[in-house]
Design a protein around this motif. Structure first.
Motif, PDB file in Angstrom:
ATOM      1  N   THR A 193      59.227  88.609  26.401  1.00  0.00           N
ATOM      2  CA  THR A 193      60.469  87.756  26.088  1.00  0.00           C
ATOM      3  C   THR A 193      61.195  87.929  24.693  1.00  0.00           C
ATOM      4  OG1 THR A 193      59.472  85.984  25.488  1.00  0.00           O
ATOM      5  CG2 THR A 193      60.362  86.140  27.937  1.00  0.00           C
ATOM      6  N   THR A 194      60.337  88.615  23.843  1.00  0.00           N
ATOM      7  CA  THR A 194      60.611  88.634  22.399  1.00  0.00           C
ATOM      8  C   THR A 194      60.668  90.100  21.784  1.00  0.00           C
ATOM      9  OG1 THR A 194      59.414  86.351  22.134  1.00  0.00           O
ATOM     10  CG2 THR A 194      60.243  87.492  19.881  1.00  0.00           C
ATOM     11  N   PRO A 195      61.676  90.354  21.207  1.00  0.00           N
ATOM     12  CA  PRO A 195      61.586  91.886  20.461  1.00  0.00           C
ATOM     13  C   PRO A 195      60.310  91.671  19.376  1.00  0.00           C
ATOM     14  CG  PRO A 195      63.820  90.951  20.529  1.00  0.00           C
ATOM     15  CD  PRO A 195      62.861  89.815  20.904  1.00  0.00           C
ATOM     16  N   ASN A 196      59.636  92.933  19.528  1.00  0.00           N
ATOM     17  CA  ASN A 196      58.384  93.206  18.602  1.00  0.00           C
ATOM     18  C   ASN A 196      58.247  94.390  18.279  1.00  0.00           C
ATOM     19  OD1 ASN A 196      56.333  94.328  20.823  1.00  0.00           O
ATOM     20  ND2 ASN A 196      57.522  92.652  21.760  1.00  0.00           N
ATOM     21  N   TYR A 197      57.287  94.806  17.231  1.00  0.00           N
ATOM     22  CA  TYR A 197      56.958  96.052  16.951  1.00  0.00           C
ATOM     23  C   TYR A 197      55.476  96.134  16.410  1.00  0.00           C
ATOM     24  CZ  TYR A 197      56.752  94.652  11.899  1.00  0.00           C
ATOM     25  OH  TYR A 197      56.314  93.998  10.795  1.00  0.00           O
ATOM     26  N   ARG A 198      54.971  97.302  16.458  1.00  0.00           N
ATOM     27  CA  ARG A 198      53.589  97.674  16.044  1.00  0.00           C
ATOM     28  C   ARG A 198      53.823  98.756  14.860  1.00  0.00           C
ATOM     29  NH1 ARG A 198      50.695  99.644  21.346  1.00  0.00           N
ATOM     30  NH2 ARG A 198      52.659 100.417  21.818  1.00  0.00           N
ATOM     31  N   SER A 199      52.695  98.754  14.012  1.00  0.00           N
ATOM     32  CA  SER A 199      52.791  99.500  12.761  1.00  0.00           C
ATOM     33  C   SER A 199      52.127 100.777  13.161  1.00  0.00           C
ATOM     34  CB  SER A 199      52.058  98.715  11.509  1.00  0.00           C
ATOM     35  OG  SER A 199      51.957  99.658  10.653  1.00  0.00           O
ATOM     36  N   LYS A 200      52.810 101.796  12.449  1.00  0.00           N
ATOM     37  CA  LYS A 200      52.297 103.130  12.433  1.00  0.00           C
ATOM     38  C   LYS A 200      51.962 103.861  13.721  1.00  0.00           C
ATOM     39  CE  LYS A 200      50.362 102.816   7.703  1.00  0.00           C
ATOM     40  NZ  LYS A 200      49.436 102.938   6.776  1.00  0.00           N
ATOM     41  N   THR A 201      52.934 103.582  14.879  1.00  0.00           N
ATOM     42  CA  THR A 201      52.539 103.942  16.255  1.00  0.00           C
ATOM     43  C   THR A 201      52.678 105.407  16.256  1.00  0.00           C
ATOM     44  OG1 THR A 201      55.037 103.310  16.594  1.00  0.00           O
ATOM     45  CG2 THR A 201      53.093 101.601  17.316  1.00  0.00           C
ATOM     46  N   GLU A 202      53.619 105.856  15.292  1.00  0.00           N
ATOM     47  CA  GLU A 202      53.795 107.344  15.390  1.00  0.00           C
ATOM     48  C   GLU A 202      52.586 108.298  15.083  1.00  0.00           C
ATOM     49  OE1 GLU A 202      54.464 106.115  11.131  1.00  0.00           O
ATOM     50  OE2 GLU A 202      54.731 105.303  12.935  1.00  0.00           O
ATOM     51  N   LEU A 203      51.571 107.508  14.640  1.00  0.00           N
ATOM     52  CA  LEU A 203      50.207 108.028  14.224  1.00  0.00           C
ATOM     53  C   LEU A 203      49.434 108.341  15.680  1.00  0.00           C
ATOM     54  CD1 LEU A 203      49.173 106.810  10.822  1.00  0.00           C
ATOM     55  CD2 LEU A 203      50.133 108.863  11.489  1.00  0.00           C
ATOM     56  N   GLY A 204      49.801 107.675  16.929  1.00  0.00           N
ATOM     57  CA  GLY A 204      48.980 107.751  17.930  1.00  0.00           C
ATOM     58  C   GLY A 204      47.889 106.733  17.949  1.00  0.00           C
ATOM     59  N   THR A 205      48.031 105.745  17.205  1.00  0.00           N
ATOM     60  CA  THR A 205      46.962 104.671  17.207  1.00  0.00           C
ATOM     61  C   THR A 205      46.903 103.870  18.347  1.00  0.00           C
ATOM     62  OG1 THR A 205      48.342 103.415  15.533  1.00  0.00           O
ATOM     63  CG2 THR A 205      46.598 105.067  14.618  1.00  0.00           C
ATOM     64  N   ARG A 206      47.896 103.458  19.069  1.00  0.00           N
ATOM     65  CA  ARG A 206      48.239 102.512  19.850  1.00  0.00           C
ATOM     66  C   ARG A 206      47.592 101.266  19.687  1.00  0.00           C
ATOM     67  NH1 ARG A 206      46.406 106.681  22.623  1.00  0.00           N
ATOM     68  NH2 ARG A 206      44.680 105.683  23.740  1.00  0.00           N
ATOM     69  N   PRO A 207      48.037 100.418  18.513  1.00  0.00           N
ATOM     70  CA  PRO A 207      47.499  99.350  18.317  1.00  0.00           C
ATOM     71  C   PRO A 207      47.946  98.382  19.101  1.00  0.00           C
ATOM     72  CG  PRO A 207      49.377  99.637  16.768  1.00  0.00           C
ATOM     73  CD  PRO A 207      49.224 100.812  17.859  1.00  0.00           C
ATOM     74  N   LYS A 208      46.881  97.298  19.136  1.00  0.00           N
ATOM     75  CA  LYS A 208      46.990  95.978  20.033  1.00  0.00           C
ATOM     76  C   LYS A 208      47.040  94.800  19.225  1.00  0.00           C
ATOM     77  CE  LYS A 208      43.243  96.342  22.470  1.00  0.00           C
ATOM     78  NZ  LYS A 208      42.764  97.507  21.859  1.00  0.00           N
ATOM     79  N   VAL A 209      47.618  94.975  17.842  1.00  0.00           N
ATOM     80  CA  VAL A 209      48.402  93.785  17.274  1.00  0.00           C
ATOM     81  C   VAL A 209      49.732  94.022  17.046  1.00  0.00           C
ATOM     82  CG1 VAL A 209      48.331  92.782  15.039  1.00  0.00           C
ATOM     83  CG2 VAL A 209      46.348  93.347  15.793  1.00  0.00           C
ATOM     84  N   PHE A 210      50.455  93.198  17.618  1.00  0.00           N
ATOM     85  CA  PHE A 210      51.922  93.220  17.748  1.00  0.00           C
ATOM     86  C   PHE A 210      52.554  92.204  16.902  1.00  0.00           C
ATOM     87  CE2 PHE A 210      50.220  94.654  21.752  1.00  0.00           C
ATOM     88  CZ  PHE A 210      51.035  95.399  22.255  1.00  0.00           C
ATOM     89  N   ARG A 211      54.112  92.714  16.257  1.00  0.00           N
ATOM     90  CA  ARG A 211      54.303  91.774  15.114  1.00  0.00           C
ATOM     91  C   ARG A 211      55.972  91.457  15.859  1.00  0.00           C
ATOM     92  NH1 ARG A 211      51.196  92.956  10.498  1.00  0.00           N
ATOM     93  NH2 ARG A 211      50.117  94.927  11.153  1.00  0.00           N
ATOM     94  N   ILE A 212      56.335  90.079  15.589  1.00  0.00           N
ATOM     95  CA  ILE A 212      57.737  89.550  15.618  1.00  0.00           C
ATOM     96  C   ILE A 212      58.231  89.773  14.213  1.00  0.00           C
ATOM     97  CG2 ILE A 212      59.171  88.022  16.408  1.00  0.00           C
ATOM     98  CD1 ILE A 212      56.873  87.064  18.572  1.00  0.00           C
ATOM     99  N   ALA A 213      59.413  90.603  14.256  1.00  0.00           N
ATOM    100  CA  ALA A 213      59.828  90.832  12.759  1.00  0.00           C
ATOM    101  C   ALA A 213      60.590  89.410  12.078  1.00  0.00           C
ATOM    102  CB  ALA A 213      60.848  91.982  12.813  1.00  0.00           C
ATOM    103  N   SER A 214      60.041  89.518  10.968  1.00  0.00           N
ATOM    104  CA  SER A 214      60.675  88.484  10.083  1.00  0.00           C
ATOM    105  C   SER A 214      62.454  88.573  10.009  1.00  0.00           C
ATOM    106  CB  SER A 214      60.061  88.334   8.956  1.00  0.00           C
ATOM    107  OG  SER A 214      60.971  87.261   7.893  1.00  0.00           O
ATOM    108  N   GLN A 215      62.956  87.375  10.253  1.00  0.00           N
ATOM    109  CA  GLN A 215      64.518  87.471   9.981  1.00  0.00           C
ATOM    110  C   GLN A 215      64.719  86.605   9.040  1.00  0.00           C
ATOM    111  OE1 GLN A 215      66.235  89.102  12.287  1.00  0.00           O
ATOM    112  NE2 GLN A 215      64.328  90.048  13.233  1.00  0.00           N
ATOM    113  N   GLU A 216      65.866  86.914   8.337  1.00  0.00           N
ATOM    114  CA  GLU A 216      66.524  86.099   7.291  1.00  0.00           C
ATOM    115  C   GLU A 216      66.612  84.694   7.269  1.00  0.00           C
ATOM    116  OE1 GLU A 216      70.059  86.218   4.071  1.00  0.00           O
ATOM    117  OE2 GLU A 216      69.961  87.873   5.226  1.00  0.00           O
ATOM    118  N   GLY A 217      66.239  83.699   6.617  1.00  0.00           N
ATOM    119  CA  GLY A 217      66.568  82.174   6.718  1.00  0.00           C
ATOM    120  C   GLY A 217      65.159  81.474   6.860  1.00  0.00           C
TER     121      GLY A 217
END
Length: 229
Positions: free
Chosen positions: A201-225
């Motif tokens: 339900t929430t847009p999220n991202y993972r760090s350095k996925t282009e390296l093929g690491t497939r991390p299991k720590v997800f992040r919900i990006a900081s928004q202004e405010g």
């Protein structure tokens, strides 16, 4: 006795690497455990950067629960900012810890099997008894989060509190300690878990996925405010 055994392993490791060459490093997997597809669960963590206030309660709880020595850390909160114009300024807080990669670059280079993946939980861990301090895993980690524990002299990192809180059927220390509920922990294989619901339900991202690491720590990006709880 423990020290002598580790020194023996270190000597054996050096001899084996010298004989087999660098290509032989990839043969060590899962700390001697044979991986398969019968995983019971797959633990993951979500860090909501909008809810995080940079209070460090998580890192303090981690240190106390897992007896992490001073001078090193399994978990840090990195700060950026302030951004914007006063009085509408804001900061960004990001979590720096093991990403529990399914690609497991640290496991792939470990010559003794000290770095291993548990197929029952998906957690990447370190067997300090097998670690010889060769630093291969530290060099291989693209997130630069591993370190040598000054007490055990072995590689160390976050393992979702598997030897402390998870054994007791509790959430990781950082999750329980967070005052703003910025952390969500659960099983990706359970379609009804909170971690799956948040990811759906929430847009999220993972760090350095282009390296093929497939991390299991997800992040919900900081928004202004401001932080909204």
């Amino acid at each position: 006795m423990k020290k002598e055994r580790r020194l023996f392993l270190k000597g054996a490791c050096v001899a084996a690497v010298g004989a087999a060459g660098a290509s032989g490093l990839s043969i060590a997997n899962s700390g001697g455990q044979k991986e398969d597809n019968s995983t019971n669960c797959k633990y993951a963590l979500i860090h909501d950067e909008n809810k995080c206030i940079g209070c460090d309660a998580c890192s303090v709880a981690c240190r106390e629960t897992n007896n992490v020595p001073e001078g090193v850390s399994r978990l840090d909160i990195e700060r950026e900012g302030p951004f914007g114009e006063y009085p509408n300024q804001f900061y960004r807080f990001t979590r720096k810890s093991c990403q529990q990669c399914e690609g497991k670059p640290c496991v792939n280079v470990c010559p003794t099997g000290a770095a291993y993946h548990n197929p029952k939980t998906g957690i990447v861990s370190v067997d300090e008894w097998k670690c010889v301090g060769c630093l291969y895993c530290i060099a291989a980690c693209p997130y630069q989060i591993r370190f040598i524990n000054p007490v055990t002299k072995a590689a160390d990192k976050c393992d979702f509190c598997k030897e402390t809180r998870l054994k007791e059927g509790r959430l990781p220390a950082c999750v329980e300690a967070c005052p703003t509920k910025a952390l969500t922990f659960g099983d990706l294989k359970d379609p009804h878990s909170q971690v799956v619901e948040v990811l759906k339900t929430t847009p999220n991202y993972r760090s350095k996925t282009e390296l093929g690491t497939r991390p299991k720590v997800f992040r919900i990006a900081s928004q202004e405010g401001e932080i909204k709880l």
